[in-house]
Design an enzyme around this catalytic site. Structure first.
Site, PDB file in Angstrom:
ATOM      1  N   ASP A  22       0.846  -1.197   0.000  1.00  0.00           N
ATOM      2  CA  ASP A  22       0.000   0.000   0.000  1.00  0.00           C
ATOM      3  C   ASP A  22       0.880   1.245   0.000  1.00  0.00           C
ATOM      4  O   ASP A  22       1.807   1.362   0.811  1.00  0.00           O
ATOM      5  CB  ASP A  22      -0.915   0.010   1.225  1.00  0.00           C
ATOM      6  N   ASP A  41       0.981   5.367   0.265  1.00  0.00           N
ATOM      7  CA  ASP A  41       0.311   6.613   0.646  1.00  0.00           C
ATOM      8  C   ASP A  41       1.226   7.787   0.345  1.00  0.00           C
ATOM      9  O   ASP A  41       2.452   7.705   0.511  1.00  0.00           O
ATOM     10  CB  ASP A  41      -0.042   6.602   2.134  1.00  0.00           C
ATOM     11  N   ASP A  47       0.749   8.397  13.993  1.00  0.00           N
ATOM     12  CA  ASP A  47       0.532   7.637  15.222  1.00  0.00           C
ATOM     13  C   ASP A  47       1.815   7.061  15.803  1.00  0.00           C
ATOM     14  O   ASP A  47       2.179   7.340  16.948  1.00  0.00           O
ATOM     15  CB  ASP A  47      -0.514   6.538  15.001  1.00  0.00           C
TER      16      ASP A  47
END
Length: 468
Positions: A83, A85, A164
């Site tokens: 993935d 981003d 995070d």
């Protein structure tokens, strides 16, 4: 560089030491580090063509463009990234103007999805501090600290500290191919440590789903959770009850369909988080000795199928998670005099209704789940044509696998599963023999019914004829 990258894949921890050295201990947050192209092993060859298109189009339009987060973490761990981003200083509206194949999604966090066939590149704008006021974009929080809206734009340094975990605060610049480490993520990757950026209690209050992400990453990456990051989790677990059920369903798919579902389940139980997702399932494990083994074996089976690149469905896992509560409720309903079939259907509806208060269950999964449960009552009924009708049911294979798990977990005595295994593999002659063993007609057809004698209708009485 290729030789160095090969060594990195073979031993990422040692290679990181040789590339970066040990970070010196210092008070306060780690100083940002910028690693030039020849100081890190991340290569554009590892990125998808779609992600590079997004990066270069943003860069050529005069915007900052960085690959960010998990794909870089995985690259440094020697895992092929999947993935991709992108983070940029362009606003969502500016990104949308550059890409006709994009759309802005989200209210709480506005992001842009740029679609290339089946691949979606997620583009986020640099975010600032939650309580900043940058014109029309204002962050808002609930009284408990939960971020309700967070569309405050900032710069890359602010954005990094809003991430995070330290291992996700890594940025790869398409302008000069440098790697930016804003929170000591490289060192934590080396020590395989998962650490929240900032005060853990504050970060969990901002978004309680971070507790689930901590468990997911720890299980997926085989990382240890830093002591200060894990300390508040058990006490703050009830904050998950504030999260919309639809969002928690999305998180459940990530938690249990990552290939490490069994490890994830055990960690969730240890930290008191599973009870926030499946409260009735958590309660029944104390009463039914087979309930926890059933869930663990279902997860182990799913993990194995994922490793073998075989298809899996959340419906099967959900059926295992909630079968214990269904059985307890069905038992009580039957004790009150309700027949078994309606008792099962009523119990299933009651369990699902309670679960929907915590986690959404889309019908595309809840309906197959109920089929699996209903077939558990049909599998023992093998007389005549019933065995063939059950075998031909669209959910038979899942129900059969579920039956085997029930036997292995100790809920049922072994035997029925072996019969169905043999029946599926048998030829026509052997199938007749198997049916004969359960008292069916050897030809595999239903036993002839006793024909009820038809009662003739009485003839209408003729009126008496007159002699006249």
């Amino acid at each position: 560089m290729i030789k160095g990258f090969t060594r990195f894949l073979q031993s990422p921890g040692e290679h990181l030491k040789s590339l970066f050295g040990a970070q010196e201990a210092a008070a306060g947050p780690p100083m940002p580090r910028v690693l030039t192209r020849d100081e890190h092993p991340v290569s554009r060859r590892q990125f998808s063509e779609a992600s590079l298109k997004v990066l270069y189009r943003l860069h050529n339009a005069g915007y900052e463009a960085y690959l960010v987060g998990g794909c870089l973490r995985d690259s440094l761990l020697g895992i092929a990234p999947k993935d991709f981003d992108v983070a940029t200083d362009a606003t969502p509206e500016q990104v949308k103007q550059l890409f006709r194949n994009s759309r802005i999604i989200g209210r709480r966090f506005r992001i842009v999805h740029v679609r290339f066939g089946r691949e979606v590149i997620e583009v986020t704008t640099f975010r600032g501090k939650p309580r900043d006021d940058h014109g029309e974009h204002v962050a808002s929080q609930s009284d408990d600290g939960l971020l309700l809206r967070d569309n405050v734009w900032g710069n890359i340094e602010e954005d990094a500290l809003r991430r995070d975990f330290t291992v996700n605060a890594l940025y790869y610049s398409i302008a000069d191919f440098s790697l930016h480490d804003f929170a000591g993520g490289v060192d934590d990757i080396e020590s395989r440590t998962l650490r929240l950026i900032g005060d853990p209690e504050t970060r969990y209050r901002e978004d309680p789903v971070r507790m689930l992400r901590a468990i997911r990453f720890a299980a997926k990456l085989d990382f240890d959770i830093a002591p200060d990051t894990e300390a508040p989790i058990a006490e703050m677990a009830p904050l998950l009850l504030q999260i919309p059920p639809a969002r928690l369903f999305d998180e459940i798919l990530k938690l249990f369909l990552s290939g490490e579902g069994l490890t994830t389940f055990r960690l969730l139980r240890d930290y008191g988080l599973f009870a926030m997702l499946f409260p009735e399932a958590d309660e029944c494990m104390a009463e039914l000795p087979w309930a926890e083994p059933l869930i663990e074996q279902a997860l182990e089976s799913t993990d194995r199928r994922i490793r073998e690149d075989r298809p899996v469905t959340p419906a099967f896992l959900l059926a295992a998670f909630m079968w214990g509560p269904v059985q307890l409720r069905q038992r009580d309903l039957e004790a009150d005099g309700m027949p078994p079939v309606p008792a099962l259907q009523t119990a299933a509806q009651q369990v699902i209704s309670r679960e929907l208060q915590h986690v959404s269950l889309p019908k595309r999964f809840s309906m197959p789940m109920r089929d699996i449960w209903d077939l558990q009552q049909r599998l023992p009924l093998r007389r005549g044509k019933r065995a063939f009708q059950t075998r031909d049911h669209p959910r038979f294979r899942a129900a059969y696998d579920f039956l085997l798990l029930r036997e292995a977990a100790g809920e049922l005595e072994p035997g029925l599963g072996d019969w169905w295994t043999a029946f599926q593999e048998a030829d026509e002659h052997e199938q007749r023999r198997l049916l004969g063993k359960v008292g069916a007609d050897p030809a595999g057809t239903a036993a002839p019914r006793k024909r009820r004698r038809r009662r003739r209708k009485p003839r209408p009485q003729q009126p008496p004829q007159s002699d006249e």
